[in-house]
Scaffold this motif. Sequence first.
Motif, PDB file in Angstrom:
ATOM      1  N   UNK A 121       0.857  -1.195   0.000  1.00 50.97           N
ATOM      2  CA  UNK A 121       0.000   0.000   0.000  1.00 50.97           C
ATOM      3  C   UNK A 121       0.890   1.241   0.000  1.00 50.97           C
ATOM      4  N   UNK A 122       0.555   2.207  -0.872  1.00 53.71           N
ATOM      5  CA  UNK A 122       1.266   3.491  -0.939  1.00 53.71           C
ATOM      6  C   UNK A 122       0.234   4.603  -1.015  1.00 53.71           C
ATOM      7  N   UNK A 123       0.697   5.841  -0.860  1.00 51.65           N
ATOM      8  CA  UNK A 123      -0.219   6.971  -1.026  1.00 51.65           C
ATOM      9  C   UNK A 123      -0.768   6.924  -2.441  1.00 51.65           C
ATOM     10  N   UNK A 124      -2.084   7.095  -2.564  1.00 52.29           N
ATOM     11  CA  UNK A 124      -2.749   7.022  -3.854  1.00 52.29           C
ATOM     12  C   UNK A 124      -3.296   5.640  -4.180  1.00 52.29           C
ATOM     13  N   UNK A 125      -2.936   4.627  -3.400  1.00 50.91           N
ATOM     14  CA  UNK A 125      -3.439   3.264  -3.635  1.00 50.91           C
ATOM     15  C   UNK A 125      -4.939   3.211  -3.351  1.00 50.91           C
ATOM     16  N   UNK A 126      -5.631   2.386  -4.125  1.00 46.88           N
ATOM     17  CA  UNK A 126      -7.053   2.157  -3.886  1.00 46.88           C
ATOM     18  C   UNK A 126      -7.165   0.949  -2.976  1.00 46.88           C
ATOM     19  N   UNK A 127      -7.805   1.120  -1.821  1.00 45.49           N
ATOM     20  CA  UNK A 127      -7.848   0.070  -0.806  1.00 45.49           C
ATOM     21  C   UNK A 127      -9.266  -0.194  -0.340  1.00 45.49           C
ATOM     22  N   UNK A 128      -9.426  -1.325   0.324  1.00 43.01           N
ATOM     23  CA  UNK A 128     -10.666  -1.663   1.007  1.00 43.01           C
ATOM     24  C   UNK A 128     -10.340  -1.712   2.494  1.00 43.01           C
ATOM     25  N   UNK A 129     -11.127  -1.019   3.311  1.00 40.65           N
ATOM     26  CA  UNK A 129     -10.934  -1.011   4.753  1.00 40.65           C
ATOM     27  C   UNK A 129     -11.895  -2.030   5.353  1.00 40.65           C
ATOM     28  N   UNK A 130     -11.308  -3.051   5.955  1.00 44.61           N
ATOM     29  CA  UNK A 130     -12.118  -4.140   6.481  1.00 44.61           C
ATOM     30  C   UNK A 130     -11.414  -4.730   7.699  1.00 44.61           C
ATOM     31  N   UNK A 131     -12.181  -4.983   8.761  1.00 43.47           N
ATOM     32  CA  UNK A 131     -11.655  -5.569   9.993  1.00 43.47           C
ATOM     33  C   UNK A 131     -10.510  -4.743  10.588  1.00 43.47           C
ATOM     34  N   UNK A 132     -10.613  -3.417  10.507  1.00 41.53           N
ATOM     35  CA  UNK A 132      -9.620  -2.539  11.107  1.00 41.53           C
ATOM     36  C   UNK A 132      -8.298  -2.510  10.378  1.00 41.53           C
ATOM     37  N   UNK A 133      -8.306  -2.849   9.076  1.00 40.33           N
ATOM     38  CA  UNK A 133      -7.075  -2.899   8.298  1.00 40.33           C
ATOM     39  C   UNK A 133      -7.378  -2.483   6.868  1.00 40.33           C
ATOM     40  N   UNK A 134      -6.376  -1.887   6.216  1.00 39.86           N
ATOM     41  CA  UNK A 134      -6.513  -1.526   4.802  1.00 39.86           C
ATOM     42  C   UNK A 134      -5.891  -2.622   3.950  1.00 39.86           C
ATOM     43  N   UNK A 135      -6.618  -3.008   2.888  1.00 37.96           N
ATOM     44  CA  UNK A 135      -6.152  -4.058   1.980  1.00 37.96           C
ATOM     45  C   UNK A 135      -6.152  -3.499   0.560  1.00 37.96           C
ATOM     46  N   UNK A 136      -5.137  -3.809  -0.238  1.00 41.95           N
ATOM     47  CA  UNK A 136      -5.139  -3.403  -1.647  1.00 41.95           C
ATOM     48  C   UNK A 136      -6.368  -4.000  -2.323  1.00 41.95           C
ATOM     49  N   UNK A 137      -7.016  -3.211  -3.181  1.00 38.37           N
ATOM     50  CA  UNK A 137      -8.243  -3.663  -3.832  1.00 38.37           C
ATOM     51  C   UNK A 137      -8.020  -3.773  -5.318  1.00 38.37           C
TER      52      UNK A 137
END
Length: 159
Positions: free
Chosen positions: A143-159
Amino acid sequence: MNIRMRMTCVATIATLALAGCASTSPGYGSGYGSTSPAPPSGRCYDCGTVVSIQTAARDSGTNIAGPVLGGIVGAVAAKELARRNTDSEGRRNVAVAAGAAGGAVAGNAIQNRVEGNRSGYTVHVRMDDGRTTSVHQAELDGIREGSYVRVQNGRAWLY
């Protein structure tokens, strides 16, 4: 008076034991089931773009409450046990000191477990519907600034 002292000791020990089991995870994602409209362009409700990432080091402050409370509980418990099992004042004093030291060590361990390891990264995300959220996690996993992520279970995941 004796029963009152025992009940106080039992209640204090139970409180400290339960504090060690406490969860410190915040309730991220509590917006599920909300009646707000779905985000445009078919994106998911819990997705967004990473705005910034901060490195978060563990606070090296000293633990005070855990060792103090643990020491008090240990001393009181040791005093009660020594009172029943020996007539020697010297042995009672040694038992109280040992109980206080052991309780302080246990209290410190419980406080460290409750607070957990705070080193890692704080990821700030602007969600598709305009909300902002921050999650704390140990690893970025690409994950980097500008990455599109999903926030789930208190964590960010690459989407």
